[in-house]
Design a protein around this motif. Sequence first.
Motif: not given
Lengths: 253, 253
Positions: A71, A143-144, B136-137, B139-140, B143-144, B182, B185-189
């Motif tokens: 997402i 990254q996710g 969006l940035r 969010r990068i 996760q980064g 969800q 999925d959004a946080t990449g975990m």
Amino acid sequence: MGNLLTKKLEQFVRFSPAERQRLDQLAEKRRKTYAPGELIFKEGKKAEFVLLVVSGLAARCKILSEGRRQIMAFLIPGDLCDVEGFVLNAMDHDIVAVTETVCAQLAVADVEELLTEMSALTRALWWSTMTESAVLRERIIDQGSRDARERICHLLYEMLVRYRVVGLANSHSFPFPITQEQLADATGMTPVHVNRTLSELKTEGLIRWKDKTVSILDVPRLKEIAQFDGCYLHLERTFQGDAEVAERAGDLL
Amino acid sequence: MGNLLTKKLEQFVRFSPAERQRLDQLAEKRRKTYAPGELIFKEGKKAEFVLLVVSGLAARCKILSEGRRQIMAFLIPGDLCDVEGFVLNAMDHDIVAVTETVCAQLAVADVEELLTEMSALTRALWWSTMTESAVLRERIIDQGSRDARERICHLLYEMLVRYRVVGLANSHSFPFPITQEQLADATGMTPVHVNRTLSELKTEGLIRWKDKTVSILDVPRLKEIAQFDGCYLHLERTFQGDAEVAERAGDLL
DNA sequence: CGTCGGATTGAAGATACTCAACATGAGTGG
DNA sequence: CCACTCATGTTGAGTATCTTCAATCCGACG
């Protein structure tokens, strides 16, 4: 009171009463309700109209291999769903309703009017910023949802394509004058782990990185490892014309 | 041949000869060379003009606490640096030269002309998409560069602000009808780790999540953990006027 | 009452991190 | 021209965060 979109946009722009009214009316149109889990927009589709979230919650997301899903953004009331699907030729990701979501469909004619008001130049700039957003989303996926290998491969492949587009790369190599530390900052990894991953790729004979230049020794395999799908770069031309560009990067997508 | 920007934009838009010429000329202006590591644009600054990368390599990046740094995008020849800094009121991140980089400064008058050509509505939509990019940035960066705790806290805080802006949240709680899966999925975990991290936050008395509603019990501390800096949401109004919105979200930034 | 999606918990394992030493190579100054 | 320095790259060993797999629990709903 106006709708939530107006409310949000007025954060930034002061509208004249006429503009305000026009904007308010924009969303007075047809509404549609989406059930939880329902697709609001599908990847690959060109948006025929613009949707505004009125109530509920939606998400931009991309389905990856092996059932993984990323997402990239949540859409709350007042957010527009699919400006990129309207300005560009196709959505590069899905939009799904998380809960029951009501969207207002902005009248096509009204939005068309907006677009025709712009010069080709403005429109091109818009395309440019939208494409940039798509690249950002891809970095979120990196990254996710991708491990170190895939992440680095994906970035390298993307850079190859981008350099090709502007004519600064040949078929398999491009200038990339960054340090491993900077690559680490870009991929969200530690320099040490970047180093190990890179030397893996090197000993496998996949890439060579010498004199600030990256050479891809096995382009198809790199693409495969990266799970690269180039549509997010929106390089397919909509109009006929010189196929110069398609020639430059087309075979990579 | 035209410049690289024209080349890139023609991927998408077909220009009339006049437009093409106009665009080509846009970049015939003053050029500036930046040394490796030099700041091209600084966070917080309003861009006075638009820069086009002519040669070299630059990067959008954000300096985080403890010397961590996140590169969010690379800018190669043909890319525009700072449209957002021009359209919005301030850059929300730095742009630095990675190698020696030459930029062409697009004539202010020409770009101004572009902007005045647009209706307030178009401009508002542009603001909207630019702000979305900024999210969006962020969010990068999540996760980064942020661990599970910070990541979740940052997302929650951001949602609080966004819901406040459209008037759907009170001072410390907002509807967030998503499952932990969800959120994963959004946080990449993984869902499992989301669950553990959430219950940590709950037992610490930081948040409560019940009936699809998130309540922040200690807003300042959440903000601190998230290392939240709201300027990327670009909510500061540039003009005087009703302070209604500032009232709605201002104290959170 | 049973089922089903979602939340919770446990234990084992892997990917990626930290710390730290060492190598290399370009550039600088003696 | 060599020694020195500094940035970058490389390698090793121990560790931690996060994952995987799997079992269990819980509440909503038919």
